[in-house]
Design an enzyme around this catalytic site. Structure first.
Site, PDB file in Angstrom:
ATOM      1  N   ASN A   1      -6.256  71.779  32.281  1.00 19.70           N
ATOM      2  CA  ASN A   1      -6.908  72.383  31.123  1.00 19.70           C
ATOM      3  C   ASN A   1      -5.842  72.966  30.206  1.00 19.70           C
ATOM      4  O   ASN A   1      -4.875  73.588  30.664  1.00 19.70           O
ATOM      5  CB  ASN A   1      -7.867  73.488  31.559  1.00 19.70           C
ATOM      6  CG  ASN A   1      -8.547  74.140  30.362  1.00 19.70           C
ATOM      7  OD1 ASN A   1      -9.486  73.589  29.797  1.00 19.70           O
ATOM      8  ND2 ASN A   1      -8.064  75.312  29.961  1.00 19.70           N
TER       9      ASN A   1
ATOM     10  N   ARG B   1      -4.309  84.551  23.731  1.00 14.79           N
ATOM     11  CA  ARG B   1      -3.265  85.489  23.327  1.00 14.79           C
ATOM     12  C   ARG B   1      -2.727  86.222  24.557  1.00 14.79           C
ATOM     13  O   ARG B   1      -3.445  86.410  25.547  1.00 14.79           O
ATOM     14  CB  ARG B   1      -3.796  86.467  22.282  1.00 14.79           C
ATOM     15  CG  ARG B   1      -4.709  87.539  22.813  1.00 14.79           C
ATOM     16  CD  ARG B   1      -5.278  88.375  21.672  1.00 14.79           C
ATOM     17  NE  ARG B   1      -5.976  89.552  22.178  1.00 14.79           N
ATOM     18  CZ  ARG B   1      -6.821  90.272  21.456  1.00 14.79           C
ATOM     19  NH1 ARG B   1      -7.089  89.931  20.203  1.00 14.79           N
ATOM     20  NH2 ARG B   1      -7.406  91.340  21.974  1.00 14.79           N
TER      21      ARG B   1
ATOM     22  N   LEU C   1     -11.304  84.625  28.044  1.00 15.63           N
ATOM     23  CA  LEU C   1     -12.685  85.023  28.280  1.00 15.63           C
ATOM     24  C   LEU C   1     -13.244  84.228  29.451  1.00 15.63           C
ATOM     25  O   LEU C   1     -12.797  83.128  29.750  1.00 15.63           O
ATOM     26  CB  LEU C   1     -13.521  84.809  27.020  1.00 15.63           C
ATOM     27  CG  LEU C   1     -13.001  85.540  25.774  1.00 15.63           C
ATOM     28  CD1 LEU C   1     -13.945  85.340  24.605  1.00 15.63           C
ATOM     29  CD2 LEU C   1     -12.806  87.029  26.046  1.00 15.63           C
TER      30      LEU C   1
ATOM     31  N   GLY D   1     -11.788  77.586  29.785  1.00 17.53           N
ATOM     32  CA  GLY D   1     -11.305  76.708  30.846  1.00 17.53           C
ATOM     33  C   GLY D   1     -10.300  77.343  31.773  1.00 17.53           C
ATOM     34  O   GLY D   1     -10.373  77.180  32.999  1.00 17.53           O
TER      35      GLY D   1
ATOM     36  N   ASP E   1      -7.897  91.642  15.048  1.00 17.28           N
ATOM     37  CA  ASP E   1      -8.370  90.301  15.376  1.00 17.28           C
ATOM     38  C   ASP E   1      -8.954  89.604  14.155  1.00 17.28           C
ATOM     39  O   ASP E   1      -9.010  90.162  13.066  1.00 17.28           O
ATOM     40  CB  ASP E   1      -9.396  90.369  16.514  1.00 17.28           C
ATOM     41  CG  ASP E   1      -9.297  89.174  17.437  1.00 17.28           C
ATOM     42  OD1 ASP E   1      -9.623  88.067  16.985  1.00 17.28           O
ATOM     43  OD2 ASP E   1      -8.890  89.341  18.600  1.00 17.28           O
TER      44      ASP E   1
END
Length: 497
Positions: A175, A180, A194, A198, A290
């Protein structure tokens, strides 16, 4: 699909420089805040990619704003311009659900797609440019890399364009993901992935299959643009990002086995970080400015321990910043929008256009126009957008309009919303759905609601009232006024003849 040829990042930079799309900055500039300020101003002006050759305190140049215009994203995907990205989307739609040729003519039409598939397998090398220099053990020092601090309230320097390579137990396919990574020590970074991504899923499966064992991870910095973009494109689950990069580039992706683990990384990458994640080792990550335009909440993520750094001679560090749009992710969103359209149209042929406004943080709001065919059609399309591609899992708002509306013109869209919608009847609310962890407006982290707006003309069964007829001009009158318009001299400060 004609492909713009380049082999690696350096080839691509040469291509950009030849076209006036790269600016070399020789003046010393600080990676702490200053590069962000320069890159932000340049991006907002539609300016070139920037190569900072003398970052203060470092001997390694910094590349920024590489994907700062949709044109450069298209070039990175092997295309001359953004409009050609629809062809990339058609190729992906074909690969997602390939159909056998229906006859000789269809075979001839599909031949270019079949020829491109020949570039899918990777080419494994024994040695590679990314391993020209090797540092390991106590000599590893991430502080030697000019990692940028982007915003005044950021917790620490942050790696932004790291291509993270992982593999699940007993799986051959790797994957690739862009996550970050916060610098917290000379050999330690925080891997902010998160739970649905993957890399995180690979890690979860590893922990279940190998309790207590270290999880191998490698991060490529300065990979070629096709490989980077392959990691952020909706590649079918059956297709590897390396294979897709080969399709984009028109040549097989060259990879090499890492020094310390069995993962394969892009052979031409500028820098490769090799190491592991110790199960259970986490650290608080953030806050960081962000793509939403806000600083995110602090949360715990796994710690990535770097055991080896391999790199090319005279390596270039590729970086970016994220902030309120426009930023590079927003520009990427504009370009990738064109890739999404054919993929959605293959599944939902009634879709005329699909648009993710960059001011909506690239994915939080979508406008869809359709050829409406029955009552309730708009609601079906809403549900399809939310469920078909995982890229739209976090899209909070979906607006569906008829095909007489320009999805990319807010004047048209607002007109449709205000004239074709009844708020109670035509608003769909879905509660307790996955939401971006960075979305602090949701009541619970990672869980929130979605809204669908049916701004289409209503059919029998959807309304009992006579529906309004749009005003249309008389074409004969329009033609006549066109013919005498110059004689009227309304805007010429003169008198009509």
């Amino acid at each position: 699909m004609d492909v713009m040829k380049y082999n690696d990042l350096r080839d691509f930079l040469t291509l950009l420089e030849q076209q006036g799309e790269l600016k070399r900055i020789t003046l010393p500039v600080d990676p702490h805040l200053e590069i962000t300020e320069i890159a932000d101003r340049t991006l907002r002006a539609g300016g070139p990619a920037l190569l900072f050759e003398n970052p203060k305190g470092y001997s390694m140049p910094v590349l920024c704003n590489l994907f700062g215009t949709p044109k450069r994203v298209a070039m990175g995907m092997g295309q001359e311009d953004v409009s050609a990205l629809r062809e990339v989307g058609k190729l992906l739609a074909f690969l997602k659900e390939p159909e056998p040729p229906k006859g000789f003519r269809d075979l001839f039409d599909k031949l270019p797609q079949f020829k491109q598939v020949l570039n899918m397998p990777t080419k494994r090398l024994r040695g590679a440019p990314c391993q020209q220099k090797i540092v390991s053990g106590d000599d590893v020092d991430l502080h030697r890399i000019p990692i940028m601090t982007c915003w005044p309230g950021d917790a620490a320097p942050l790696i932004t364009w790291g291509l993270t390579v992982t593999r699940r137990p007993h799986k051959e396919r790797q994957n690739l993901g862009i996550y970050r990574q916060q610098l917290i020590g000379k050999n330690k970074l925080i891997m902010r992935w998160l739970s649905h991504r993957g890399g995180a899923l690979d890690y979860q499966e590893w922990c279940a299959a190998h309790p207590g064992e270290r999880f191998p991870v490698s991060v490529a910095l300065g990979a070629d643009p096709a490989t980077i973009l392959g990691a952020v494109t909706p590649v079918p689950d059956t297709l590897s990002e390396y294979a897709f990069a080969g399709l984009l580039r028109g040549t097989k992706t060259e990879v090499v086995k890492c020094i310390s683990n069995d993962l394969e990384v892009p052979a031409s990458a500028e820098i490769v970080l090799e190491g592991y994640i110790e199960q259970g080792e986490t650290a608080p990550e953030g806050p960081y400015g962000d793509h939403t335009g806000y600083y995110n909440e602090v949360d715990s993520f796994p710690v990535f321990t770097v055991t080896h750094i391999t790199q090319r001679e005279d390596a270039i560090y590729h970086s970016t910043y994220t902030g309120r749009p426009p930023d590079e992710p927003a520009v990427l969103g504009v370009a990738l929008n064109e890739v999404f359209v054919p993929i959605l149209q293959k599944q939902f042929p009634e879709i005329v256009d699909f648009y993710l406004p960059p001011e909506g943080c690239s994915y939080r709001l979508a406008v869809v126009t359709i050829k409406k065919q029955y009552a309730g059609h708009a609601k079906r399309v809403m549900m399809g957008v939310w469920s078909f591609l995982r890229q739209f899992m976090y899209t909070k708002f979906v607006i569906v309009c008829d095909d007489d509306v320009n999805a990319r013109d807010w004047n048209d869209v607002i007109w449709a919303i205000t004239t074709r919608m009844d708020p109670a009847r035509d608003t769909v609310l879905v509660e307790n759905t996955p939401i971006d962890y960075l979305d602090f407006a949701s009541p619970v982290s990672g869980l929130g609601s979605k809204m669908g707006l049916d701004a289409t003309n209503k059919w029998p069964g959807e309304t009992q009232r006579e529906w309004g007829r749009p005003i249309k001009k008389d074409p004969d009158v329009v033609a006549h006024i066109d013919a005498i318009w110059d004689e009227l001299a309304i805007f010429n400060n003169g008198k009509s003849a």
